[in-house]
Design an enzyme around this catalytic site. Structure first.
Site, PDB file in Angstrom:
ATOM      1  N   LYS A  49       0.879  -1.251   0.092  1.00 40.20           N
ATOM      2  CA  LYS A  49       0.063  -0.110  -0.097  1.00 40.20           C
ATOM      3  C   LYS A  49       0.917   1.330  -0.036  1.00 40.20           C
ATOM      4  O   LYS A  49       0.612   2.113  -0.883  1.00 40.20           O
ATOM      5  CB  LYS A  49      -0.960  -0.019   1.043  1.00 40.20           C
ATOM      6  CG  LYS A  49      -1.991  -0.926   0.942  1.00 40.20           C
ATOM      7  CD  LYS A  49      -2.804  -1.296   2.422  1.00 40.20           C
ATOM      8  CE  LYS A  49      -3.690  -2.504   1.861  1.00 40.20           C
ATOM      9  NZ  LYS A  49      -4.639  -3.139   3.104  1.00 40.20           N
ATOM     10  N   GLN A  93      -5.379  -1.922   9.150  1.00 38.74           N
ATOM     11  CA  GLN A  93      -5.035  -2.987   8.658  1.00 38.74           C
ATOM     12  C   GLN A  93      -5.839  -4.111   9.474  1.00 38.74           C
ATOM     13  O   GLN A  93      -5.520  -4.399  10.572  1.00 38.74           O
ATOM     14  CB  GLN A  93      -3.669  -3.204   8.439  1.00 38.74           C
ATOM     15  CG  GLN A  93      -3.069  -4.533   7.552  1.00 38.74           C
ATOM     16  CD  GLN A  93      -3.641  -4.395   6.196  1.00 38.74           C
ATOM     17  OE1 GLN A  93      -3.652  -3.481   5.547  1.00 38.74           O
ATOM     18  NE2 GLN A  93      -4.273  -5.800   5.663  1.00 38.74           N
ATOM     19  N   ASP A 116     -11.475   2.474   3.233  1.00 37.00           N
ATOM     20  CA  ASP A 116     -11.787   1.072   3.289  1.00 37.00           C
ATOM     21  C   ASP A 116     -13.286   0.674   3.059  1.00 37.00           C
ATOM     22  O   ASP A 116     -13.870  -0.370   2.859  1.00 37.00           O
ATOM     23  CB  ASP A 116     -11.180   0.218   4.435  1.00 37.00           C
ATOM     24  CG  ASP A 116     -10.065  -0.581   4.167  1.00 37.00           C
ATOM     25  OD1 ASP A 116      -9.653  -0.814   3.105  1.00 37.00           O
ATOM     26  OD2 ASP A 116      -9.430  -1.025   5.063  1.00 37.00           O
TER      27      ASP A 116
END
Ligand code: NAP
Length: 286
Positions: A49, A93, A116
Site C-alpha cells: 500500500k 489493517q 476502506d
C-alpha cells in the site's frame, strides 16, 4: 473460448488516472495506515500500500502499534487522525488482535476518511445507493466487470462468502446494478445447487479448490477472490498461492475467469488509491 479477467491493465489505468489528478494538486493526499501486531501477511499488504501511494505521487505514513495495544490507545490515535487536516485517508489493517473490537474501531473512523469503506455511514450510503467511499475489493470487482463490458443487470450473481470486506458490500453493489443476488456461506446447504445456477460466480472464502468444475454453469463468469498459501517445496518461497477455484478444470466451462493471483488483487490496491483521492476531494482538498 474462455477469456481471462486480468487485473493488471485496468488497475494500471486507474493508477494512471489517479496519478494524473494528484499531479495537479499542490498539497498531496496522504494515507495513514495503522497496523497492530506483527501479522506477516499484513506486513506484506501494508508495504504494498505504501509503495502504491508513492507510485501515484501520494504520501503515506504508518502507525505500527504493538500486539498488546489497548482499545483505548487505538481509539485515541484514530480520534487524533480524524481531526488532523493533513490526513486524507485512514486505513486500519485487518485483522486486528482479538482483544480489540474491530466494529467499534471501524465506526470511529471519520466517514470522510474511511478509505476502506467499512464505517457504518458508508455502508448505509452504499445500501441506499448514494455517493460514498466503497469497500475496495468489491468495488474493484465491479470495475473489472465494467472494464470488460460484462453485463450485470438481470444476471444471477452467486457470492460464496458473506464477510463485511467482500461478500456483503459486493451484494449491495450488484443489487444497485440490478443483478439478482444469492449469498452463500459456511452454513449454506447444498452449495453446488446454487453455484451451478450462477451467471456470475464470485468466491471469497480462502479454501483452495473449493469450487470444482461440476459446481459451475457452462458460460459463467467466475471471479476468484480467495487467497491461500499452499506449502510447496518446489517453489523458492516454499509455498504457492491458490484461489478458491480449481482453475485448470473450471476454466474450460467459463466465458470469463480471473487468474489468481493477478485478477482481483491488483484492483483492490488501485481502488484504495482512488478512494484516498476521493476522500481528499470530499474533505475540500485538505
Ligand atoms: P472471511 O471473513 O473469513 O470470510 C469467509 C467467508 O467464507 C465467510 O462468509 C464464511 O462463512 C465463508 N465460508 C467458509 N467456509 C465456507 C464453505 N465451505 N462454503 C461456503 N462458504 C464458506 O474472509 P474474507 O476476509 O472475506 O476473505 C475471503 C478470502 O478472500 C480470503 O482468502 C482472503 O485472503 C481473500 N481476500 C482477497 C482480497 C484481494 O484483494 N485479493 C481481498 C480480501 C480478501 P461464514 O460467514 O458462515 O463463516
Amino acid at each position: 473460448m474462455v477469456k481471462l479477467l486480468e487485473g493488471k491493465r485496468p488497475s494500471d489505468k486507474i493508477k494512471y488516472q489517479v496519478a494524473k489528478e494528484v499531479k495537479k494538486l499542490d498539497v498531496k493526499p496522504k494515507l495513514s495506515v495503522i497496523m497492530v501486531g506483527n501479522n506477516p501477511a499484513s506486513e506484506v499488504y501494508v508495504a504494498l500500500k505504501h509503495k502504491s501511494c508513492k507510485e501515484v505521487g501520494m504520501t503515506s505514513d504508518e502507525y505500527h502499534l504493538p500486539e498488546n495495544t489497548t482499545q483505548e490507545e487505538l481509539e485515541k490515535l484514530i480520534t487524533k487522525l480524524n481531526t488532523n487536516p493533513a490526513v486524507s485517508g485512514i486505513l486500519v489493517q485487518l485483522p486486528l488482535p482479538k482483544n480489540l473490537k474491530t466494529s467499534r474501531i471501524m465506526s470511529l473512523i471519520n466517514p470522510a476518511k474511511d478509505v476502506d469503506g467499512f464505517n457504518p455511514v458508508n455502508i448505509g450510503l452504499l445500501t441506499i445507493g448514494d455517493k460514498c467511499l466503497e469497500a475496495c475489493t468489491p468495488k474493484g470487482i465491479m470495475l473489472l466487470l465494467e472494464e470488460n463490458k460484462i453485463p450485470v443487470e438481470g444476471m444471477h450473481a452467486v457470492l460464496v462468502g458473506k464477510s463485511l470486506i467482500v461478500g456483503k458490500p459486493l451484494m449491495q453493489m450488484l443489487l444497485n446494478r440490478n443483478a439478482t443476488v444469492t449469498v452463500c456461506h459456511s452454513k449454506t446447504r447444498d452449495l453446488k445447487s446454487l453455484t451451478s445456477k450462477a451467471d456470475i460466480l464470485v468466491t471469497a472464502v480462502g479454501k483452495a479448490g473449493l469450487i470444482k468444475s461440476d459446481m459451475v454453469k457452462e458460460g459463467a463468469v467466475v471471479i476468484d477472490v480467495g487467497f491461500s498459501r499452499i506449502p510447496d517445496a518446489s517453489t523458492q518461497l516454499g509455498y504457492r498461492i491458490a484461489g478458491d477455484v480449481d482453475f485448470e478444470n473450471v476454466k474450460h466451462k467459463c466465458s470469463w475467469i480471473t487468474p489468481n493471483p493477478g485478477g482481483v488483487g491488483p484492483m483492490t490496491v488501485a481502488v484504495l488509491l482512488q478512494n484516498t483521492l476521493k476522500a481528499y476531494l470530499m474533505q475540500g482538498g485538505r
